[in-house]
Design a protein around this motif. Structure first.
Motif, short mmCIF file in Angstrom:
data_model
loop_
_atom_site.label_atom_id
_atom_site.label_comp_id
_atom_site.label_asym_id
_atom_site.label_seq_id
_atom_site.Cartn_x
_atom_site.Cartn_y
_atom_site.Cartn_z
N ASP A 61 -37.18 19.30 -2.46
CA ASP A 61 -36.01 18.70 -1.83
C ASP A 61 -35.46 19.58 -0.72
N PHE A 62 -35.48 20.90 -0.93
CA PHE A 62 -34.99 21.83 0.09
C PHE A 62 -35.86 21.76 1.35
N ILE A 63 -37.18 21.64 1.16
CA ILE A 63 -38.08 21.56 2.32
C ILE A 63 -37.79 20.30 3.13
N VAL A 64 -37.56 19.17 2.45
CA VAL A 64 -37.23 17.93 3.16
C VAL A 64 -35.89 18.08 3.88
N PHE A 65 -34.91 18.71 3.23
CA PHE A 65 -33.61 18.94 3.85
C PHE A 65 -33.73 19.84 5.07
N ALA A 66 -34.57 20.87 4.98
CA ALA A 66 -34.78 21.76 6.14
C ALA A 66 -35.41 20.98 7.29
N GLY A 67 -36.31 20.06 6.99
CA GLY A 67 -36.90 19.21 8.04
C GLY A 67 -35.84 18.35 8.71
N LEU A 68 -34.91 17.82 7.92
CA LEU A 68 -33.82 17.04 8.50
C LEU A 68 -32.94 17.90 9.40
N LEU A 69 -32.73 19.14 9.02
CA LEU A 69 -31.96 20.05 9.88
C LEU A 69 -32.70 20.31 11.19
N VAL A 70 -34.02 20.43 11.14
CA VAL A 70 -34.81 20.62 12.36
C VAL A 70 -34.65 19.41 13.27
N ALA A 112 -41.43 11.81 17.64
CA ALA A 112 -42.53 12.57 17.04
C ALA A 112 -42.03 13.46 15.91
N THR A 113 -40.88 14.11 16.10
CA THR A 113 -40.33 14.98 15.06
C THR A 113 -39.98 14.20 13.82
N ILE A 114 -39.31 13.05 13.99
CA ILE A 114 -38.93 12.25 12.84
C ILE A 114 -40.16 11.67 12.15
N TRP A 115 -41.14 11.24 12.91
CA TRP A 115 -42.37 10.70 12.31
C TRP A 115 -43.09 11.78 11.51
N LEU A 116 -43.21 12.98 12.09
CA LEU A 116 -43.87 14.08 11.37
C LEU A 116 -43.09 14.46 10.12
N LEU A 117 -41.77 14.42 10.18
CA LEU A 117 -40.96 14.71 9.00
C LEU A 117 -41.23 13.69 7.90
N GLY A 118 -41.30 12.42 8.29
CA GLY A 118 -41.59 11.38 7.30
C GLY A 118 -42.96 11.55 6.67
N GLN A 119 -43.95 11.90 7.48
CA GLN A 119 -45.30 12.13 6.95
C GLN A 119 -45.33 13.33 6.01
#
Length: 125
Positions: A61-70, A112-119
């Motif tokens: 969950d923290f990794i996904v949250f860090a991606g959202l911060l990016v 691209a950033t949001i797509w890569l985060l989703g993947q």
């Protein structure tokens, strides 16, 4: 003979109210709280059972949250550069072509950033 007790007539109404409020707050803070504490929620991503599984779930969950911060930082940077370029266009130091290219590149970067985060979230979870 002097009285051992403090007379309330020496104090103003405001001081008596403050003293009374302070005593009530002190009394209430000494009482035990009767509210039930909520249970700790399990992480959204199930890492398995037991303590290590729960720690793994929270790490995911923290990794996904860090991606959202990016993604949020990328959005702020794109917006800042677009506004800065717009100000330059208004002051005739840049062209509308530069502004359009900044906005188009920013939009592509964000998508691209949001797509890569989703993947990556699908892979991690």
């Amino acid at each position: 003979m002097k009285s051992k007790f403090v007379r309330l007539s020496r104090f103003t109404d405001r001081q008596v109210m403050r003293l009374g409020s302070g005593l009530i707050l002190a009394w209430l803070s000494c009482k035990p709280a009767l509210a039930d504490l909520p249970s700790v929620e399990a992480p959204e991503s199930s890492g398995g059972t037991g303590l290590m599984g729960q720690i793994k779930g929270y790490a995911q969950d923290f990794i996904v949250f860090a991606g959202l911060l990016v993604c949020a930082v990328a959005f702020i940077n794109v917006a800042t550069s677009a506004v800065h370029t717009f100000v330059e266009v208004r002051n005739e130091r840049a062209t509308w072509t530069k502004f359009g290219s900044i906005v188009a590149t920013g939009v592509v970067l964000l998508v691209a950033t949001i797509w890569l985060l989703g993947q990556s979230a699908e892979i991690i979870l």
